[in-house]
Motif scaffolding. Structure first.
Motif, PDB file in Angstrom:
ATOM      1  N   GLN A   4       3.239   4.640 -12.174  1.00 50.55           N
ATOM      2  CA  GLN A   4       3.304   6.088 -11.985  1.00 50.55           C
ATOM      3  C   GLN A   4       2.139   6.562 -11.128  1.00 50.55           C
ATOM      4  O   GLN A   4       2.294   7.346 -10.193  1.00 50.55           O
ATOM      5  CB  GLN A   4       3.257   6.799 -13.349  1.00 50.55           C
ATOM      6  CG  GLN A   4       3.338   8.308 -13.236  1.00 50.55           C
ATOM      7  CD  GLN A   4       4.744   8.781 -12.927  1.00 50.55           C
ATOM      8  OE1 GLN A   4       5.670   8.587 -13.704  1.00 50.55           O
ATOM      9  NE2 GLN A   4       4.923   9.391 -11.765  1.00 50.55           N
ATOM     10  N   GLU A   5       0.969   6.056 -11.461  1.00 47.48           N
ATOM     11  CA  GLU A   5      -0.208   6.504 -10.737  1.00 47.48           C
ATOM     12  C   GLU A   5      -0.181   6.018  -9.289  1.00 47.48           C
ATOM     13  O   GLU A   5      -0.674   6.707  -8.386  1.00 47.48           O
ATOM     14  CB  GLU A   5      -1.463   5.993 -11.451  1.00 47.48           C
ATOM     15  CG  GLU A   5      -2.635   6.892 -11.189  1.00 47.48           C
ATOM     16  CD  GLU A   5      -3.875   6.462 -11.940  1.00 47.48           C
ATOM     17  OE1 GLU A   5      -4.693   7.333 -12.211  1.00 47.48           O
ATOM     18  OE2 GLU A   5      -4.038   5.258 -12.238  1.00 47.48           O
ATOM     19  N   ALA A   6       0.400   4.842  -9.049  1.00 49.22           N
ATOM     20  CA  ALA A   6       0.501   4.338  -7.672  1.00 49.22           C
ATOM     21  C   ALA A   6       1.300   5.323  -6.823  1.00 49.22           C
ATOM     22  O   ALA A   6       0.946   5.612  -5.677  1.00 49.22           O
ATOM     23  CB  ALA A   6       1.150   2.959  -7.669  1.00 49.22           C
ATOM     24  N   MET A   7       2.384   5.850  -7.402  1.00 47.75           N
ATOM     25  CA  MET A   7       3.171   6.846  -6.670  1.00 47.75           C
ATOM     26  C   MET A   7       2.377   8.135  -6.468  1.00 47.75           C
ATOM     27  O   MET A   7       2.283   8.661  -5.360  1.00 47.75           O
ATOM     28  CB  MET A   7       4.450   7.172  -7.439  1.00 47.75           C
ATOM     29  CG  MET A   7       5.164   8.384  -6.873  1.00 47.75           C
ATOM     30  SD  MET A   7       6.529   8.889  -7.883  1.00 47.75           S
ATOM     31  CE  MET A   7       7.645   7.550  -7.571  1.00 47.75           C
ATOM     32  N   ASP A   8       1.773   8.616  -7.556  1.00 52.17           N
ATOM     33  CA  ASP A   8       1.078   9.898  -7.479  1.00 52.17           C
ATOM     34  C   ASP A   8      -0.100   9.834  -6.512  1.00 52.17           C
ATOM     35  O   ASP A   8      -0.344  10.775  -5.752  1.00 52.17           O
ATOM     36  CB  ASP A   8       0.606  10.304  -8.880  1.00 52.17           C
ATOM     37  CG  ASP A   8       1.786  10.588  -9.817  1.00 52.17           C
ATOM     38  OD1 ASP A   8       2.935  10.584  -9.314  1.00 52.17           O
ATOM     39  OD2 ASP A   8       1.564  10.799 -11.012  1.00 52.17           O
ATOM     40  N   LEU A   9      -0.819   8.722  -6.528  1.00 55.83           N
ATOM     41  CA  LEU A   9      -1.966   8.597  -5.624  1.00 55.83           C
ATOM     42  C   LEU A   9      -1.521   8.519  -4.167  1.00 55.83           C
ATOM     43  O   LEU A   9      -2.220   8.971  -3.268  1.00 55.83           O
ATOM     44  CB  LEU A   9      -2.811   7.374  -5.995  1.00 55.83           C
ATOM     45  CG  LEU A   9      -3.629   7.502  -7.290  1.00 55.83           C
ATOM     46  CD1 LEU A   9      -4.327   6.182  -7.623  1.00 55.83           C
ATOM     47  CD2 LEU A   9      -4.676   8.616  -7.184  1.00 55.83           C
ATOM     48  N   THR A  10      -0.342   7.941  -3.925  1.00 56.94           N
ATOM     49  CA  THR A  10       0.168   7.889  -2.548  1.00 56.94           C
ATOM     50  C   THR A  10       0.455   9.309  -2.050  1.00 56.94           C
ATOM     51  O   THR A  10       0.069   9.685  -0.937  1.00 56.94           O
ATOM     52  CB  THR A  10       1.432   7.013  -2.468  1.00 56.94           C
ATOM     53  OG1 THR A  10       1.152   5.755  -3.081  1.00 56.94           O
ATOM     54  CG2 THR A  10       1.862   6.787  -1.035  1.00 56.94           C
ATOM     55  N   LEU A  11       1.115  10.100  -2.889  1.00 60.10           N
ATOM     56  CA  LEU A  11       1.395  11.496  -2.507  1.00 60.10           C
ATOM     57  C   LEU A  11       0.081  12.258  -2.297  1.00 60.10           C
ATOM     58  O   LEU A  11      -0.087  12.974  -1.299  1.00 60.10           O
ATOM     59  CB  LEU A  11       2.227  12.181  -3.600  1.00 60.10           C
ATOM     60  CG  LEU A  11       3.637  11.625  -3.843  1.00 60.10           C
ATOM     61  CD1 LEU A  11       4.236  12.226  -5.100  1.00 60.10           C
ATOM     62  CD2 LEU A  11       4.535  11.886  -2.641  1.00 60.10           C
TER      63      LEU A  11
END
Lengths: 315, 399
Positions: free
Chosen positions: B145-152
């Motif tokens: 989840q955090e990998a996605m959020d950090l990319t955004l």
């Protein structure tokens, strides 16, 4: 059998690289997704060393299911769970043992099961027949055999149908929802507990010897600097990496038909065929991966292959 | 085809990042395979193949070429994505440096991987840390989840006119990149609301020709470094703003710099980076049940380093155990990189807690609850003694 509900339920799916690795992953992914639909927490993963896969190599995929994230959290950032509640064996010839990478040697297919585990095997045999090919274990478990339709590439539905008949880790409705539009006919495959081919396997039962413990790995002070691997001596094969655990079909040479043309010897991608001078080809079954290239290329059809279940245990 | 509503799926960190790329409407994706990063390029290729979004997808000749493509795309005003792992990141190093100095706000995924030789694809943080000083911003995910959020978040922060520097989202090989977690995938509307289009003043275009970064030596180079220093100093305020908007739009709360787990009354503190957080939190809960006042701090942003936040957070603690999944051979006390940074950050503080360093998880060896039990024992002893018996301990290594 009720599967023991503990804090974390682990499901393991044993397949073969390229042939059934996607099916193995689909099984654990479906169960994990079903668990989420039941309001539980779940993750799924495959043994990291198995990706990318090599053709036929035994591989494992896992799901971990729990009622709350806190109980699962400390365990998830790993490659393998220690023990599993349910083990799927997608290719019955995996009973010969599994081997991922070279440094742990051949391991028992049942190495990871917990006491009382559910072992679901894709085979047309009865559990009593199939037990002859499984290694002995020091714990009891329930063995289920189910015909998955194909020895190498079973359909997930019969396997999941057997699973849901015996296990309450996820609900049938959730499993159905997790399968989604891809499979609408799970009901047809949900086995009745009365017709399911199953047996309680007591401690110590099984037709194959027990595997030894994993090898002891050297310490930093014992190792030569960097990682030094001595070359395999000339005219020999690597004793530490016997690749035959990849084999489903075992080739045999009919010397009556063989014309000693050396085609199989040239084509064998694993160098597993010995043929010196005028000798007939001799297959080293410790290293033959059962790829079938020799069978397909023999100009006189002198090599035949059969499904192989039993093999000498590799020490 | 864009999803109108947020949904939850069981996906790996790699697939999760691919969704962030799709939703960010990235224009140019330059790819070159090396695991564990490969999972992202595979997932992106599948999405493009299925027509889920549209982008230029270029498979380069090498990581060096890949990062050059990303940089050039960004210089013409295209939103660009690249990524690599281990020695791939090292091979791209020259292009990585100039991506920052050319002020190209490219976003990269680093699937953390041990530097070969000997061959290993498990997690180590060294490949990222060896490029820590050149103007890239580094954030570290602890799950999918955090990998996605950090990319955004990275696109939003990098492309902010006050910053205009590249960002790398770091994700531990296997533990974040390849484990399937339940992930909330936001809707296109949410992302559009969060992420404005990328606008670059002085975007390269044939109608308006100019040169960027000519040979200029000491007459100009020093000043460009000063510009970068100022941009990096401005970054924290942009990070805070972006996180505020993020939680408003997506409904997920993220601490911008440090994850603080049970830190309110913690006397003993573990500090680490990445996926070890999962075992660390479990360890903290286990120790709390035994009445030990323990907490865990996860450094989410390594560059810029959260110096002030750490200074105030560590004030008055009895002992700090820093866990490094990296090495810095021959460094002060022969400790890890994170340890050096934390010691340096605390140097000017009048009261400093004793700090002990643990090297763990090298080559991808899992950092487990058992690892943390050992770390806890030594950190407690450090607190009792008021100073570490030894500065650095290697945990879980066969000696």
């Amino acid at each position: 059998m009720e599967c023991t509900i503990e804090e974390i339920n682990y499901i393991e799916s044993n397949g073969r690289g390229v042939k059934s690795d996607k099916i193995a992953r689909e099984i654990v992914d479906t169960i994990a997704t079903a668990a989420l639909k039941d309001g539980k927490v779940a993750i799924s993963y495959m043994s990291y060393g198995d990706d990318p896969v090599r053709v036929g190599i035994p591989m494992k995929a896992f799901a971990a299911v729990s009622s709350k994230w806190e109980s699962i959290e400390g365990e998830v950032a790993r490659y393998n769970p220690d023990r599993v509640n349910v083990s799927f064996i997608l290719d019955p010839t995996l009973s010969k043992g599994v081997e991922n990478w070279a440094n742990m040697g051949r391991r028992s297919i049942l190495e990871k099961i917990k006491p009382g585990a559910l072992v679901i095997v894709n085979t047309t045999m009865t559990p009593e027949e199939y037990l002859n090919y499984l290694p002995k274990t020091d714990l009891d478990y329930t063995l289920i055999t189910i015909d998955g339709g194909d020895i190498e590439k079973p359909s997930v539905l019969p396997l999941l149908g057997a699973f849901i008949a015996e296990s309450s880790i996820v609900s049938e409705q959730a499993l159905h929802d997790a399968l989604g539009v891809k499979y609408l006919d799970l009901e047809k495959f949900v086995e009745s507990p009365t017709t399911l081919k199953k047996m309680k396997v007591p401690k110590g039962a099984g037709g194959m010897p027990v595997y030894g413990p994993p090898p002891r790995l050297p310490t930093a002070s014992e190792m030569p600097i960097a990682v030094v691997v001595p070359a395999v001596p000339e005219k020999s094969r690597n004793p530490n990496f016997k690749t035959s655990s990849s084999r489903t079909y075992k080739p045999t040479v009919d010397v009556g038909q063989c014309i000693r043309c050396k085609t199989c010897w040239i084509f064998c991608p694993d160098g597993a065929i010995d043929m010196r001078g005028d000798e007939y080809p001799s297959i080293d079954y410790d290293y033959c991966t059962g790829c079938g290239i020799c069978v397909n290329n023999c100009p006189v059809g002198a090599i035949d292959s059969q499904i192989e279940l039993k093999e000498e245990v590799v020490k | 085809m864009s999803q109108a509503y947020a949904r939850k799926e069981l996906i790996t960190g790699c697939v999760s990042v691919a969704h962030a790329i799709r939703l960010s409407d990235v224009d140019v994706i330059a790819a070159y395979p090396i695991r564990p990063y490969t999972g992202v390029m595979n997932a992106v290729a599948e999405m493009l193949g299925a027509g889920e979004f549209d982008a230029e997808y270029l498979v380069a000749d090498s990581e060096h070429g890949q990062f050059e493509i990303g940089k050039h795309a960004s210089m013409v005003g295209a939103r660009a994505f690249v990524g690599s792992s281990g020695v791939g990141w090292a091979y791209a190093a020259e292009a990585i440096v100039i991506t920052a100095t050319n002020r190209a706000p490219v976003v990269a995924l680093v699937g953390n991987r041990a530097l070969d030789d000997p061959g290993a694809f498990g997690t180590e943080h060294n490949e990222t840390l060896m490029t820590r000083d050149i103007g890239w911003m580094f954030s570290w995910a602890s799950d999918a989840q955090e990998a996605m959020d950090l990319t955004l978040l990275s696109y939003r922060i990098s492309e902010d006119p006050r910053v205009m520097l590249p960002s790398a989202v770091c994700a531990d090989g296997s533990f974040v990149t390849h484990i399937k977690y339940p992930v909330e995938i936001p809707s296109q509307d949410q992302v559009d609301q969060f992420l404005p289009p990328y606008k670059r003043s002085f975007a390269l275009h044939p109608d308006d020709p100019f040169t960027v970064a000519p040979q200029c030596n000491d007459e100009y180079v020093f000043e460009t470094r000063k510009q970068m220093d100022e941009a990096v100093r401005r970054e924290p305020e942009v990070v805070v703003e972006a996180h505020k908007d993020f939680s408003k739009i997506f409904g997920r709360q993220h601490e911008p710099f440090l994850e603080k787990y049970m830190m309110e009354d913690a006397e003993i503190v573990f500090i680490g980076i990445g996926s070890m957080a999962l075992a660390a939190r479990a360890s903290v809960r286990e120790l709390r049940e035994k009445g030990k006042k323990v907490g865990f701090v996860r450094i989410k942003r390594f560059r810029p380093f959260p110096t002030d936040e750490l200074r105030s957070l560590l004030k008055g603690r009895q002992a700090v155990g820093v866990v490094d999944v990296d090495f810095s051979f021959g460094s002060p006390n022969h400790g890890g990189v994170v340890y050096q940074e934390i010691r340096s950050a605390l140097y000017d503080e009048p009261e400093k807690p004793p700090i002990v360093n643990f090297i763990a998880g090298l080559g991808g060896r899992p950092v487990t609850l058992a690892t943390f039990r050992e770390i806890a024992d030594i950190t407690f002893k450090t607190a009792e003694g008021g100073k570490p018996e030894r500065n650095v301990y290697w945990i879980d290594v066969r000696v």
